[in-house]
Design an enzyme around this catalytic site. Structure first.
Site, PDB file in Angstrom:
ATOM      1  N   ASP A 166       0.554  -0.975   0.181  1.00 39.25           N
ATOM      2  CA  ASP A 166       0.114  -0.359  -0.305  1.00 39.25           C
ATOM      3  C   ASP A 166       0.848   1.216  -0.159  1.00 39.25           C
ATOM      4  O   ASP A 166       2.250   1.134   0.339  1.00 39.25           O
ATOM      5  CB  ASP A 166      -0.887   0.089   1.407  1.00 39.25           C
ATOM      6  CG  ASP A 166      -1.958  -0.600   0.723  1.00 39.25           C
ATOM      7  OD1 ASP A 166      -2.298  -1.520   0.328  1.00 39.25           O
ATOM      8  OD2 ASP A 166      -2.826  -1.322   1.527  1.00 39.25           O
ATOM      9  N   LYS A 206      -3.739   3.075  -2.586  1.00 47.15           N
ATOM     10  CA  LYS A 206      -4.998   4.222  -3.190  1.00 47.15           C
ATOM     11  C   LYS A 206      -4.370   5.359  -3.060  1.00 47.15           C
ATOM     12  O   LYS A 206      -3.928   5.864  -1.455  1.00 47.15           O
ATOM     13  CB  LYS A 206      -6.535   3.757  -2.546  1.00 47.15           C
ATOM     14  CG  LYS A 206      -6.726   2.483  -2.049  1.00 47.15           C
ATOM     15  CD  LYS A 206      -8.093   2.229  -1.443  1.00 47.15           C
ATOM     16  CE  LYS A 206      -8.519   0.699  -1.601  1.00 47.15           C
ATOM     17  NZ  LYS A 206      -8.358  -0.065  -1.222  1.00 47.15           N
ATOM     18  N   MET A 253      -9.174   8.356   9.561  1.00 52.20           N
ATOM     19  CA  MET A 253      -9.679   9.417   8.488  1.00 52.20           C
ATOM     20  C   MET A 253     -10.400   9.801   8.868  1.00 52.20           C
ATOM     21  O   MET A 253     -11.527  10.148   8.645  1.00 52.20           O
ATOM     22  CB  MET A 253     -10.099   7.392   7.551  1.00 52.20           C
ATOM     23  CG  MET A 253      -9.376   6.560   7.419  1.00 52.20           C
ATOM     24  SD  MET A 253      -9.987   5.384   6.326  1.00 52.20           S
ATOM     25  CE  MET A 253     -10.721   4.879   8.499  1.00 52.20           C
TER      26      MET A 253
HETATM   27  N1  SAH Z   1      -4.598   0.019   9.158  1.00 51.01           N
HETATM   28  C1  SAH Z   1      -4.273   1.639   9.499  1.00 51.01           C
HETATM   29  C2  SAH Z   1      -5.243   2.264   9.384  1.00 51.01           C
HETATM   30  C3  SAH Z   1      -5.539   2.103   8.207  1.00 51.01           C
HETATM   31  S1  SAH Z   1      -6.685   3.405   7.730  1.00 51.01           S
HETATM   32  C4  SAH Z   1      -3.407   1.526  11.402  1.00 51.01           C
HETATM   33  O1  SAH Z   1      -4.021   0.318  11.938  1.00 51.01           O
HETATM   34  O2  SAH Z   1      -2.994   2.268  11.506  1.00 51.01           O
HETATM   35  C5  SAH Z   1      -6.111   5.163   7.219  1.00 51.01           C
HETATM   36  C6  SAH Z   1      -6.144   6.437   8.280  1.00 51.01           C
HETATM   37  O3  SAH Z   1      -5.541   5.546   9.264  1.00 51.01           O
HETATM   38  C7  SAH Z   1      -5.292   7.987   8.645  1.00 51.01           C
HETATM   39  O4  SAH Z   1      -6.729   8.311   7.355  1.00 51.01           O
HETATM   40  C8  SAH Z   1      -4.982   8.320   9.523  1.00 51.01           C
HETATM   41  O5  SAH Z   1      -6.191   8.326  10.032  1.00 51.01           O
HETATM   42  C9  SAH Z   1      -4.208   6.813   9.850  1.00 51.01           C
HETATM   43  N2  SAH Z   1      -2.835   7.152   9.763  1.00 51.01           N
HETATM   44  C10 SAH Z   1      -2.118   5.601   9.269  1.00 51.01           C
HETATM   45  N3  SAH Z   1      -1.248   6.564   9.339  1.00 51.01           N
HETATM   46  C11 SAH Z   1      -1.059   7.229  10.160  1.00 51.01           C
HETATM   47  C12 SAH Z   1      -0.264   8.104  10.929  1.00 51.01           C
HETATM   48  N4  SAH Z   1       1.246   8.211  10.401  1.00 51.01           N
HETATM   49  N5  SAH Z   1      -0.534   9.590  11.987  1.00 51.01           N
HETATM   50  C13 SAH Z   1      -1.923   9.358  12.094  1.00 51.01           C
HETATM   51  N6  SAH Z   1      -2.538   8.917  11.841  1.00 51.01           N
HETATM   52  C14 SAH Z   1      -2.490   7.347  10.523  1.00 51.01           C
END
Ligand code: SAH
Length: 503
Positions: free
Chosen positions: A38, A60, A175
């Site tokens: 991803d 995406k 998100m």
């Molecule tokens: N599977 C991922 C989440 C994917 S959804 C997890 O477990 O972290 C994507 C969302 O995750 C983003 O829109 C944001 O809200 C959050 N996110 C992912 N990485 C991030 C980061 N480094 N800092 C802040 N938010 C993050």
């Protein structure tokens, strides 16, 4: 255990800091036949993949047509059924808003074996890096992970705002930037205290992490004002205030500073990782590369006869490494230096010697050729055979000095430093740098020539010592910081002192 053929691994890559990847994820990345990855995976996450691996980007990107979810599932199944070992690499944790559940279901339906490797999810990692404990004995006995942006195809919102408003603990929205205002208003309308502290953590755990705090009522304004963008996590609850005590990342001395490292790639890692530990964003822009000259006849001759010298001067860790390689080629090891006085120009060179079982007899207090000369004042070299092992284009201060004192000097160039062409991406990243570090005159001349008018004008120039500073001035640069100790630690100390906020 390495990746097995016919198996799909649903692997979490953590929140962005490469250091937060699990041991298991690295092992699987290193052994898989195919990796489907991803967008939100840490920089360098795929660096350990084996040669010949099939890398497939299926991320995406906002506004760009992406591979549909069903197709990703189908491709994973196909690859596994073709007998490949497949890693499906996702940001954070695969089962936390990662659609890993759906992919697992598709795999099960097709009879493909899979394994899930959890990753550190952003909800706990970005918060921790922002100094916000998601639970706290006094403030929060529970934490909820909530999506702030539901699948638009799902129709009616599945979020129960009343329940969330009444939730007795911290709310963490993934998100959540796009619909922040709507969501915050929905929470307030459902009864959540509008004055409760709230935070937005942008790019948590990555370089340039930013945190904006406000209240539930005002967080959307603060986020708009600071132009916060995804990936961002929204946190609501009293624990946000703990940040005043617990923030640590932003307090590191070089937080928010962009620093260019110009050393040869092979040597840059130590300096780069220390700078990162201090909070800097590092741009590696190697200006030079070391070309060994182990096949040169004079090198072979000197190495095969090291024992005949009374004194050997080594002027860099590279020189040490290559001298030992040249000796090994002549079937010699450190014992060949048994009767030789060994002088090192500085502590790095002395360490390189120590690693090979040789304790340097002489290490000067000033780590330049002149310092070595001072340190050698008491060593009688008249008539002695002296070897100066160094780079091709080094200064002649040492050989001249020994000749004056009546020694028989052999100067042997173990390596040549040649220009490394910087890559376009690194040049781009260097443009708004705060500092550029120079560790030798050759890094100065090569970088300034390679960059030309793309040399970052904003960057303060940090030089390891007077010789390098002189080269910088000759290249038309202003030297802002010069190290007092002419080694890497000295350079770091000088940079830190310069970066310290002045009263
Ligand atoms: N599977 C991922 C989440 C994917 S959804 C997890 O477990 O972290 C994507 C969302 O995750 C983003 O829109 C944001 O809200 C959050 N996110 C992912 N990485 C991030 C980061 N480094 N800092 C802040 N938010 C993050």
């Amino acid at each position: 255990m390495s990746a097995r053929p016919g198996v799909v691994y649903l692997v979490g890559a953590g929140p962005g800091d490469p250091g937060l990847m699990t041991a298991r994820s690295l092992e699987l990345i290193g052994s898989a036949d195919s990796i489907y990855y991803d967008r939100l995976i840490p920089p360098g996450a795929l660096a350990g993949a084996r040669e010949g691996v099939e890398l497939v980007y299926v991320g995406k990107q906002p506004g760009v047509p992406s591979v549909p979810q069903e197709e990703i599932g189908a491709r994973l199944i196909e690859a596994a059924q073709a007998g490949r070992s497949v890693v499906r690499l996702k940001g954070g944790d695969p089962f936390v808003f990662g659609r890993g559940g759906e992919e697992g279901e598709a795999l099960r339906a097709a009879g493909v074996e899979f394994e899930v490797v959890p990753g550190i999810t952003a909800g706990v990692a970005a918060t921790a890096y922002a100094g916000i404990p998601v639970t706290h004995r006094d403030d929060a006995s529970a934490v909820a992970f909530v999506t702030g942006h539901e699948d638009p195809e799902k129709g009616e919102s599945a979020l129960d705002w009343e329940a969330l408003a009444a939730f007795p603990g911290t709310l963490v929205f993934y998100m959540g930037v796009k619909r922040l205002e709507e969501n915050a208003n929905a929470l307030i309308a459902a009864g959540r205290d509008p004055d409760q502290p709230a935070a937005a953590i942008e790019r948590g755990t990555m370089d340039a992490q930013r945190t904006v705090t406000a209240t539930l009522r005002t967080i959307h304004e603060a986020v708009a004002l600071a132009a916060v963008k995804a990936p961002t996590l929204i946190v609501v609850g009293p624990v946000v205030e703990r940040r005043e005590e617990l923030a640590w990342l932003e307090r590191r001395p070089l937080h928010g500073k962009r620093v260019i490292v110009t050393r040869a790639r092979a040597q840059a890692s130590g300096l780069a990782s220390t700078l990162r530990d201090l909070g800097a964003t590092v741009v590696e822009l190697p200006a030079i590369r070391i070309e060994p000259r182990l096949d040169a006849p004079e090198v072979r001759e000197a190495a095969a006869a090291v024992g005949v010298y009374e004194l050997i001067c080594l002027t860099s860790p590279n020189g040490v490494r290559l001298l030992f390689e040249a000796m090994a080629a002549a079937d010699l090891d450190s014992r060949a230096l048994a009767g030789v006085t060994v002088a090192a120009i500085g502590p790095g060179t002395a360490r390189a010697l120590a690693k090979r079982g040789v304790v340097a007899d002489v290490v000067p207090e000033r780590f330049v050729a002149e310092g070595l000369i001072e340190a050698l004042a008491d060593v009688d070299v008249e008539g002695a055979r002296v070897l100066v092992a160094r780079a091709v284009d080094a200064r002649d201060v040492l050989p001249e000095y020994f000749e004056q004192r009546g020694a028989e000097v052999d100067v042997v160039a173990l390596y040549e430093t040649v220009r490394e062409e910087p890559d376009a991406e690194a040049i781009e990243a260097a443009q708004d740098a705060d500092y550029v570090t120079f560790t030798s005159s050759s890094t100065v001349s090569n970088l300034t020539e390679a960059l030309g008018d793309r040399f970052p004008a904003s960057a303060r120039v940090v030089s390891i010592g007077p010789v390098t500073s002189e080269a910088a001035r000759e290249a038309g640069l202003r030297v802002d910081v010069e190290a007092e100790r002419h080694d890497i630690d000295g350079l770091l100390a000088a940079l830190l002192a310069d970066a310290r906020p002045r009263p």
